[in-house]
Design an enzyme around this catalytic site. Structure first.
Site, PDB file in Angstrom:
ATOM      1  N   GLY A   1       0.738  -1.470   0.026  1.00 60.48           N
ATOM      2  CA  GLY A   1      -0.053   0.106   0.174  1.00 60.48           C
ATOM      3  C   GLY A   1       1.053   1.192  -0.225  1.00 60.48           C
ATOM      4  N   THR A   2       1.854   1.250   0.822  1.00 56.17           N
ATOM      5  CA  THR A   2       2.892   2.615   0.771  1.00 56.17           C
ATOM      6  C   THR A   2       3.382   3.062  -0.395  1.00 56.17           C
ATOM      7  OG1 THR A   2       3.232   1.861   3.174  1.00 56.17           O
ATOM      8  CG2 THR A   2       4.752   3.415   1.924  1.00 56.17           C
TER       9      THR A   2
ATOM     10  N   ASN B   1      -8.243   3.330   8.661  1.00 54.15           N
ATOM     11  CA  ASN B   1      -7.622   1.956   9.463  1.00 54.15           C
ATOM     12  C   ASN B   1      -7.757   2.118  10.706  1.00 54.15           C
ATOM     13  OD1 ASN B   1      -5.750   4.253   8.612  1.00 54.15           O
ATOM     14  ND2 ASN B   1      -4.334   3.535  10.002  1.00 54.15           N
TER      15      ASN B   1
ATOM     16  N   GLN C   1      -7.727  -0.466   3.405  1.00 53.14           N
ATOM     17  CA  GLN C   1      -8.494  -1.357   4.363  1.00 53.14           C
ATOM     18  C   GLN C   1     -10.001  -1.587   3.858  1.00 53.14           C
ATOM     19  OE1 GLN C   1      -7.998  -2.140   7.233  1.00 53.14           O
ATOM     20  NE2 GLN C   1      -5.848  -1.029   7.524  1.00 53.14           N
TER      21      GLN C   1
ATOM     22  N   SER D   1      -3.192  -3.685  -0.669  1.00 56.63           N
ATOM     23  CA  SER D   1      -2.271  -4.221  -0.069  1.00 56.63           C
ATOM     24  C   SER D   1      -2.485  -5.761   0.314  1.00 56.63           C
ATOM     25  CB  SER D   1      -1.991  -3.538   1.221  1.00 56.63           C
ATOM     26  OG  SER D   1      -0.792  -4.328   2.037  1.00 56.63           O
TER      27      SER D   1
ATOM     28  N   HIS E   1      -1.313  -8.016   2.730  1.00 53.59           N
ATOM     29  CA  HIS E   1      -1.420  -8.332   3.886  1.00 53.59           C
ATOM     30  C   HIS E   1      -2.558  -7.717   4.952  1.00 53.59           C
ATOM     31  CE1 HIS E   1       0.384  -5.164   6.526  1.00 53.59           C
ATOM     32  NE2 HIS E   1       0.459  -4.579   5.486  1.00 53.59           N
TER      33      HIS E   1
ATOM     34  N   THR F   1      12.820  -6.716 -10.503  1.00 47.30           N
ATOM     35  CA  THR F   1      12.482  -8.295 -10.534  1.00 47.30           C
ATOM     36  C   THR F   1      11.195  -8.341  -9.563  1.00 47.30           C
ATOM     37  OG1 THR F   1      14.620  -8.863 -11.247  1.00 47.30           O
ATOM     38  CG2 THR F   1      13.080 -10.673 -10.441  1.00 47.30           C
TER      39      THR F   1
ATOM     40  N   CYS G   1       0.924   1.966  13.346  1.00 48.45           N
ATOM     41  CA  CYS G   1       2.101   2.822  13.049  1.00 48.45           C
ATOM     42  C   CYS G   1       2.457   3.622  14.283  1.00 48.45           C
ATOM     43  CB  CYS G   1       2.036   3.658  11.827  1.00 48.45           C
ATOM     44  SG  CYS G   1       1.481   2.618  10.387  1.00 48.45           S
TER      45      CYS G   1
HETATM   46  N1  PLP Z   1      -3.279   2.826   3.867  1.00 52.18           N
HETATM   47  C1  PLP Z   1      -3.737   2.220   4.887  1.00 52.18           C
HETATM   48  C2  PLP Z   1      -5.080   2.893   5.245  1.00 52.18           C
HETATM   49  C3  PLP Z   1      -3.371   1.359   5.787  1.00 52.18           C
HETATM   50  O1  PLP Z   1      -4.182   0.731   6.802  1.00 52.18           O
HETATM   51  C4  PLP Z   1      -1.888   0.712   5.663  1.00 52.18           C
HETATM   52  C5  PLP Z   1      -1.440  -0.277   6.483  1.00 52.18           C
HETATM   53  O2  PLP Z   1      -1.559  -0.243   7.710  1.00 52.18           O
HETATM   54  C6  PLP Z   1      -1.269   1.337   4.269  1.00 52.18           C
HETATM   55  C7  PLP Z   1      -1.756   2.291   3.626  1.00 52.18           C
HETATM   56  C8  PLP Z   1       0.134   0.814   3.981  1.00 52.18           C
HETATM   57  O3  PLP Z   1       0.083  -0.296   3.363  1.00 52.18           O
HETATM   58  P1  PLP Z   1       1.228  -1.350   3.292  1.00 52.18           P
HETATM   59  O4  PLP Z   1       1.463  -2.034   4.725  1.00 52.18           O
HETATM   60  O5  PLP Z   1       0.923  -2.651   2.525  1.00 52.18           O
HETATM   61  O6  PLP Z   1       2.557  -0.407   3.091  1.00 52.18           O
END
Ligand code: PLP
Length: 378
Positions: free
Chosen positions: A69-70, A147, A175, A195, A197, A233, A317
């Site tokens: 996601g990031t 989140n 989310q 994402s 995970h 890759t 976080c």
């Molecule tokens: N955006 C939201 C709303 C999230 O909850 C998260 C992860 O906690 C992310 C982005 C980041 O995703 P990733 O952990 O895959 O980088």
């Protein structure tokens, strides 16, 4: 262990793990290679792309695989700035750090950023959003589901507004996907971050949806992977696991909602002064963010941890730092109250029996904390 932190991460599903193992063992070829072993890896990724596209409701060619996601969010925001040559962004005051910290970084580099406020229910001020879009706005970037609180933003309405004003729109759908029905191609959305995970797939894998009408400039420049949209890759085993997890997601989140609602009903009964953040808004079915006045979240989480219950204070976080959640502060919660906030996020493996056990532990833990007794150690 009772795991109530699915918004932080989910366990890897058996199906995802089983799908991944051959690509960690014998099927290790580089998907760019032209010989048979390379083709096997390439086919694994092609299937994963179809599976992820199926979950997102879009064509497979509009899915760009990333590390999560990031990265997807960084790619979308930087791409929009570069493509348009414009120097203004609109985000909300409750975004995940992936958006928030990037916006602050860009601000230091001279990009203008407008932070749209939310009200005490966590709902976006749509009038302010309208007023924030300027001639030099490159992108509106907002989350679909928060989140921390689970509060949903009306992305369809916002997307329509962005289209009307000719501004690109990125949605952080990390989310929302897997918890809500999502049909990206039918929505006025240019980019969406996802994402693996958070949907029972592996960590370090994700995707960026890029609408067919929206341009895209890669963040990672290297080889021609991902049709030239993301060099490097590919993490084949993780992406295959992501696909398998996506194929397993059920649109039926009713059972999880029942658990969450049962928990909140019992919470309010046991603790009449409990405050549930965002309760008046449309929320994700699995999330409960609450505070028990006078009970510090950190102490409570320690007690729960001793009883084998995993939950978090605000977002994962910010755990480890004593800073109160920026999301709750933006909703007008006082700093002293925000330090009492705890988030339970339920998942598909949770049971009603666990909800009962958690309620029992909560009652005991709160009683001990109020009596000033040390935590029980297991
Ligand atoms: N955006 C939201 C709303 C999230 O909850 C998260 C992860 O906690 C992310 C982005 C980041 O995703 P990733 O952990 O895959 O980088």
């Amino acid at each position: 262990m009772i795991y109530l932190d699915h918004n932080a991460t989910t366990p890897l599903s058996e199906q995802a793990l089983d799908a991944m193992l051959p690509y960690l063992r014998e099927s290790f070829g580089n998907p760019s290679a032209i010989y048979a072993a390379g083709r096997v890896a390439q086919e694994g990724m092609a299937q994963a792309r179809e599976q992820v596209a199926g979950l997102l409701g879009c064509a497979a060619r509009h899915v760009v695989f990333t590390s999560g996601g990031t990265e997807s969010t960084n790619a979308a925001i930087r791409s929009a700035l570069e493509l348009s040559g414009k120097r203004h962004l609109v985000v909300s005051s409750v975004e995940h750090s992936a958006t928030r910290n990037l916006a602050e970084t860009l601000e230091r580099q001279g990009i203008g950023v407008t932070y749209v406020q939310v009200d005490s229910d966590g709902q976006l001020d749509l009038d302010q959003l309208q007023r924030s879009i300027r001639a030099d706005t490159a992108l509106v970037s907002l989350m679909w589901a928060n989140n921390e609180t689970g509060v949903l933003f009306p992305v369809e309405e916002i997307g329509a507004l962005c289209r009307e004003r000719g501004v690109l729109f990125h949605v952080d759908a990390v989310q929302a996907v897997g918890k809500l029905p999502v049909a990206l191609e039918a929505l006025p959305i240019d980019y969406a971050s996802v994402s693996a995970h958070k949907i029972y797939g592996p960590k370090g894998a994700g995707a960026l949806y890029v609408n067919r009408r929206s341009g895209f400039v890669p963040l990672l420049v290297g080889g021609g992977q991902e049709s030239g949209r993301r060099g490097g890759t590919e993490n084949v085993p993780a992406l295959v696991g992501f696909g398998a997890a996506a194929a397993q997601v059920s649109a039926d989140t009713g059972r999880v909602r029942e658990l969450r609602d049962e928990f909140e009903a019992e919470l309010e009964q046991a603790f009449p002064d409990a405050v549930i953040h965002g309760v008046n808004s449309a929320r994700l079915s699995n999330t409960s963010n609450f505070r028990l006045p006078g009970v510090e979240a950190e102490s409570l989480l320690l007690q729960l941890d001793n009883a084998g219950i995993c939950a978090s204070a605000g977002s994962a976080c910010t755990t480890g730092s004593l800073e109160p959640s920026h999301v709750l502060l933006a909703m007008g919660v006082k700093r002293a109250d925000a330090t009492s906030a705890v988030r339970f996020s339920f998942g598909r493996e949770n049971t009603r029996g666990e909800v009962q056990q958690v309620m029992e532990e909560l009652r005991q833990s709160v009683a001990r904390l109020k009596d000033g007794l040390p935590p029980l150690t297991s």
